[in-house]
Scaffold this active site. Structure first.
Site, mmCIF file in Angstrom:
data_model
loop_
_atom_site.group_PDB
_atom_site.id
_atom_site.type_symbol
_atom_site.label_atom_id
_atom_site.label_comp_id
_atom_site.label_asym_id
_atom_site.label_seq_id
_atom_site.Cartn_x
_atom_site.Cartn_y
_atom_site.Cartn_z
ATOM 1 N N HIS A 55 0.865 -1.186 0.000
ATOM 2 C CA HIS A 55 0.000 0.000 0.000
ATOM 3 C C HIS A 55 0.904 1.238 0.000
ATOM 4 O O HIS A 55 1.756 1.392 0.872
ATOM 5 C CB HIS A 55 -0.866 -0.050 1.259
ATOM 6 C CG HIS A 55 -1.797 1.098 1.454
ATOM 7 N ND1 HIS A 55 -3.118 1.066 1.036
ATOM 8 C CD2 HIS A 55 -1.623 2.310 2.045
ATOM 9 C CE1 HIS A 55 -3.709 2.209 1.366
ATOM 10 N NE2 HIS A 55 -2.822 2.985 1.976
ATOM 11 N N ASP A 111 1.208 5.217 0.114
ATOM 12 C CA ASP A 111 0.518 6.442 0.534
ATOM 13 C C ASP A 111 1.195 7.667 -0.068
ATOM 14 O O ASP A 111 2.258 8.091 0.392
ATOM 15 C CB ASP A 111 0.538 6.549 2.064
ATOM 16 C CG ASP A 111 -0.375 5.538 2.723
ATOM 17 O OD1 ASP A 111 -1.564 5.490 2.351
ATOM 18 O OD2 ASP A 111 0.095 4.800 3.608
ATOM 19 N N GLY A 163 -3.118 11.301 6.603
ATOM 20 C CA GLY A 163 -1.948 12.172 6.743
ATOM 21 C C GLY A 163 -0.776 11.528 7.453
ATOM 22 O O GLY A 163 0.368 11.807 7.115
ATOM 23 N N PHE A 164 -1.057 10.665 8.412
ATOM 24 C CA PHE A 164 0.039 10.118 9.223
ATOM 25 C C PHE A 164 -0.244 8.673 9.620
ATOM 26 O O PHE A 164 -1.398 8.293 9.824
ATOM 27 C CB PHE A 164 0.220 10.964 10.492
ATOM 28 C CG PHE A 164 0.534 12.399 10.170
ATOM 29 C CD1 PHE A 164 1.839 12.798 9.907
ATOM 30 C CD2 PHE A 164 -0.482 13.335 10.074
ATOM 31 C CE1 PHE A 164 2.128 14.117 9.561
ATOM 32 C CE2 PHE A 164 -0.211 14.658 9.733
ATOM 33 C CZ PHE A 164 1.101 15.055 9.479
ATOM 34 N N GLY A 165 0.832 7.909 9.757
ATOM 35 C CA GLY A 165 0.716 6.561 10.285
ATOM 36 C C GLY A 165 0.699 6.599 11.805
ATOM 37 O O GLY A 165 0.921 7.639 12.421
ATOM 38 N N GLY A 166 0.410 5.462 12.399
ATOM 39 C CA GLY A 166 0.526 5.313 13.843
ATOM 40 C C GLY A 166 -0.566 5.967 14.661
ATOM 41 O O GLY A 166 -0.425 6.123 15.875
ATOM 42 N N SER A 200 2.147 0.843 10.793
ATOM 43 C CA SER A 200 2.967 0.813 11.997
ATOM 44 C C SER A 200 2.897 -0.541 12.704
ATOM 45 O O SER A 200 3.892 -1.004 13.261
ATOM 46 C CB SER A 200 2.553 1.943 12.949
ATOM 47 O OG SER A 200 1.166 1.909 13.189
ATOM 48 N N GLY A 207 -4.862 2.433 11.566
ATOM 49 C CA GLY A 207 -4.965 1.765 12.860
ATOM 50 C C GLY A 207 -5.242 0.271 12.761
ATOM 51 O O GLY A 207 -5.678 -0.332 13.752
HETATM 52 C C1 DX5 Z 1 -2.812 7.460 6.584
HETATM 53 C C2 DX5 Z 1 -2.441 6.386 5.582
HETATM 54 C C3 DX5 Z 1 -2.445 4.986 6.130
HETATM 55 C C4 DX5 Z 1 -1.604 4.808 7.359
HETATM 56 C C5 DX5 Z 1 -1.498 3.395 7.823
HETATM 57 O O1 DX5 Z 1 -3.021 8.651 5.926
HETATM 58 O O2 DX5 Z 1 -3.345 6.399 4.508
HETATM 59 O O3 DX5 Z 1 -2.135 4.061 5.100
HETATM 60 O O4 DX5 Z 1 -0.334 5.312 7.175
HETATM 61 O O5 DX5 Z 1 -0.675 3.381 8.918
HETATM 62 P P1 DX5 Z 1 -1.130 2.771 10.319
HETATM 63 O O6 DX5 Z 1 -1.426 1.341 10.046
HETATM 64 O O7 DX5 Z 1 0.048 3.009 11.176
HETATM 65 O O8 DX5 Z 1 -2.353 3.522 10.764
HETATM 66 ZN ZN ZN Z 2 -3.277 4.715 3.080
#
Ligand code: DX5
Ligand code: ZN
Length: 234
Positions: free
Chosen positions: A39, A41, A149-152, A205, A184
């Protein structure tokens, strides 16, 4: 994309929080751990308050693995750049229903004309009904369970409960197309995800911070599959 629903949930590894200095190795690591897809991003600093990478990076890592590449474009002008992502070798391209609407149908049609799978994503606050005008052009509905926007970030269980099963039912009861959940995804949230009948679980994450990624992939998949089997949503 297959016209049958897979028996098991598919796991897509988001490389967002991997070690980007060793991106090729991180993709190989996910493949060895048993993920089904990668995937990707893509963020433009405009649609979301973060910037990641573009088609050049995707093209560079395309030769690392034969796994399908799912691109998730969090950019304001997907219609402008779609051909670059097709040329880079993405097997599916999902962008956001919240972008300026005049580009949406042409971009989805362009993805399909190229023989790839076309998807739209909904942010947590966007109702599924926003997808109604595009139903005939969608292979994928991607339900965001965090703000993009962000992981984790933490999984929004209320969004999952409200949207996953309805998305599955809305999309195609025969299972020819798929619902993805993104944000998540981890062992603690896999049951809620499986209960919604979700086809593809994006996990970033949870995989890249795991002590043993293969164990984590198997755990997430088995919890989701058990919940999916017990769920009336098929
Ligand atoms: C968020 C991204 C997701 C995310 C997944 O904007 O689209 O793909 O990074 O990361 P986790 O699994 O850490 O939420
Ligand atoms: Zn994504």
């Amino acid at each position: 994309m297959s016209d049958r629903r897979p028996a098991s949930s598919l796991i897509a590894a988001s490389i967002l929080d991997s070690d980007l200095a060793a991106l090729g190795d991180e993709i190989r690591r996910a493949e060895a751990a048993g993920v089904d897809r990668i995937h990707l991003d893509v963020m433009d600093g405009h649609f979301v308050p973060n910037i990641t990478f573009g088609w050049k990076t995707i093209e560079a890592v395309r030769r690392i693995t034969a796994l399908p590449f799912d691109a998730h474009l969090m950019i304001s002008e997907p219609g402008r750049w779609i051909d670059r992502f097709l040329d880079a070798g993405c097997d599916s391209i999902t962008f956001h229903v919240e972008v300026e609407a005049s580009q949406t149908r042409p971009a989805l049609a362009r993805i399909r004309d190229a023989g790839r799978s076309a998807g739209l994503s909904v942010k947590p606050g966007t109702p599924l009904s926003a997808l109604d005008p595009y139903r005939d052009l969608l292979d994928i509905v991607l339900v965001m369970t965090v703000e993009p926007g962000f992981g984790g970030q933490s999984f929004m269980a209320d969004v999952a409960a409200a949207k996953l099963a309805p998305a599955r039912a809305w999309l195609d009861p025969d299972g020819a197309r798929e619902v993805q959940v993104d944000g998540g995804g981890r062992r603690d949230t896999a049951e809620a995800i499986g209960r919604g009948g979700t086809d593809v679980i994006v996990a970033g994450s949870a995989l890249y911070r795991a002590d043993d990624m293969a164990v984590e992939v198997a755990r997430i998949r088995s919890i989701a599959d058990a919940a999916r089997a017990a769920s009336p949503v098929r």
